[in-house]
Design a protein around this motif. Structure first.
Motif, PDB file in Angstrom:
ATOM      1  N   ARG A  93       0.831  -1.208   0.000  1.00 47.39           N
ATOM      2  CA  ARG A  93       0.000   0.000   0.000  1.00 47.39           C
ATOM      3  C   ARG A  93       0.869   1.263   0.000  1.00 47.39           C
ATOM      4  O   ARG A  93       0.476   2.301  -0.515  1.00 47.39           O
ATOM      5  N   ASP A 134      -9.094  -4.749  -1.378  1.00 45.16           N
ATOM      6  CA  ASP A 134      -9.759  -3.553  -1.917  1.00 45.16           C
ATOM      7  C   ASP A 134     -11.268  -3.601  -1.698  1.00 45.16           C
ATOM      8  O   ASP A 134     -11.912  -2.562  -1.502  1.00 45.16           O
ATOM      9  N   THR A 137     -11.972  -2.199   1.594  1.00 42.70           N
ATOM     10  CA  THR A 137     -11.863  -0.737   1.549  1.00 42.70           C
ATOM     11  C   THR A 137     -13.134  -0.114   0.983  1.00 42.70           C
ATOM     12  O   THR A 137     -13.680   0.849   1.544  1.00 42.70           O
ATOM     13  N   LYS A 140     -16.237  -0.429   3.371  1.00 42.07           N
ATOM     14  CA  LYS A 140     -16.201   0.527   4.497  1.00 42.07           C
ATOM     15  C   LYS A 140     -16.639   1.913   4.039  1.00 42.07           C
ATOM     16  O   LYS A 140     -17.409   2.597   4.714  1.00 42.07           O
ATOM     17  N   LYS A 141     -16.136   2.324   2.887  1.00 42.55           N
ATOM     18  CA  LYS A 141     -16.471   3.656   2.366  1.00 42.55           C
ATOM     19  C   LYS A 141     -17.944   3.733   1.986  1.00 42.55           C
ATOM     20  O   LYS A 141     -18.615   4.748   2.231  1.00 42.55           O
ATOM     21  N   LEU A 193      -9.009   6.807  -2.338  1.00 43.82           N
ATOM     22  CA  LEU A 193      -9.122   5.601  -1.501  1.00 43.82           C
ATOM     23  C   LEU A 193      -7.884   4.708  -1.604  1.00 43.82           C
ATOM     24  O   LEU A 193      -7.762   3.727  -0.881  1.00 43.82           O
TER      25      LEU A 193
END
Length: 364
Positions: A93, A134, A137, A140-141, A193
């Motif tokens: 990352r 991903d 990720t 969550k968003k 993101l």
């Protein structure tokens, strides 16, 4: 800006890193340094620098560099913390681009973690682990965005639509970089993101010595499999590259390459590819004290380029005196370029071109 070397265990990642780390492979006279055990500052091979050195005869020559990170081998289940999963995903990352090493050679003496050689399966194993991370990720968003979208917030509704498209693509096994999203939406909603599979990637096919010049059937399969990703594919014989770095003199290394039918080590091609992958380019300063290649992002302005040398240069920027590399070589010296009227004076709006030879005027 860092490029991370990733791949399954035993595909040649660390051997490749060690080849890149040994600057002898790229040049006769430039040093290499290691910041941490797994980060190497690698010189970018550039024949233009050697040409400028011939013309100027400076006291020293400094090449552009790129940071390469050797990331631990990934295994199935990394997204759930298997093996060094969390550490691997954290390290990747933090990089800006991915060099994905794939084993594209047969050798019964080197064990494959999955029992057989299949670069497409290996690629999909790593892709799936990164895509699963991903997905976490984006989920969550989406939780936050959906709440805002329900209130009638138009911007949130737009973002929700984009993120749902990302989620759908990931669930279908498509990396974020290959999902069709409008450029503006990608910039506004996707890039912030920092999805792992949105990073630019180069596939590095590790072949045997016999395939070092023309590649092999495995390489062709990889090219076909990644055609939709707009990713570069290169091949090199990592074991052979390691042998080259063991040779003491530049002349010995050149003879070895000629015997193989290669004009330069494959590692040089890879480093230049990584540099391009990171969206970087080079400008030069050339004087009797020093000829140097400076690294800037593509599209940098003259003041930004000056700031790479020192922040005061950018703050107090007045103008840049610019010579195109080809003009410098054609006329043979800065004085002759001036006589021919080929030196330009550029201001703050000037976008630096790859290969520009520059002097900055500034006032602090």
């Amino acid at each position: 800006m860092k490029a991370g070397i990733v791949g399954l265990p035993n595909v040649g990642k660390s051997t490749l890193f060690n080849c890149l780390s040994n600057a002898k492979a790229q040049s006769a006279n430039f040093p290499f340094c290691t910041i941490e055990p797994n980060i190497g500052v690698v010189n970018v091979p550039d024949p233009r620098l050697q040409k400028l050195e011939e013309l100027v005869d400076p006291e020293r020559v400094l090449p552009a560099t790129v940071d390469i990170v050797d990331i631990a081998g990934l295994v199935k289940g990394a997204s759930k913390g298997e093996g060094l999963g969390n550490q691997f995903l954290g390290n990747i990352r933090e990089t800006d681009a991915i060099l994905h090493v794939l084993r594209c050679f047969d050798d019964d003496n080197i064990v494959h973690v999955d029992g057989s050689v299949d670069p497409i399966r290996d690629k999909e194993t790593i892709d799936m682990e990164l895509q699963l991370k991903d997905l976490e990720t984006v989920d969550k968003k989406l939780e936050k965005v959906k709440r805002a979208a329900k209130t009638g917030n138009k911007e949130a509704q737009k973002e929700e639509a984009v993120l749902l498209a990302v989620k759908k693509g990931l669930e279908e096994g498509t990396s974020v970089r290959a999902i069709e999203i409008a450029k503006e939406d990608r910039k506004e909603f996707v890039h912030p993101l920092q999805f792992i599979t949105d990073k630019p990637v180069m596939y590095v096919c590790n072949v045997n010595e016999e395939s070092a010049v023309d590649g092999n059937a495995y390489v062709e399969k990889v090219k076909a499999a990644v055609a939709h990703e707009n990713a570069e594919v290169i091949f090199l014989a990592v074991g052979t590259e390691a042998d080259i770095t063991e040779l003491e003199t530049y002349e010995e290394r050149q003879m070895f390459l000629e015997d193989l039918g290669l004009s330069e080590p494959g590692s040089g091609k890879l480093i230049r590819g990584a540099y391009k992958l990171l969206n970087l380019e080079t400008y030069f300063t050339a004087g009797v004290k020093e000829v140097r290649a400076w690294t800037i992002p593509v599209g940098a302005t003259a003041p930004q380029a000056a700031g790479v040398i020192h922040t005061d240069f950018e703050k107090g920027f007045i103008r840049a005196e610019v010579i195109a590399y080809d003009d410098y070589v054609a006329h043979g010296s800065e004085a002759k370029v001036k006589e021919a009227g080929k030196m330009r004076v550029e201001g703050k709006e000037y976008i630096v071109k790859d290969g520009d030879v520059m002097h900055f005027r500034f006032n602090v």
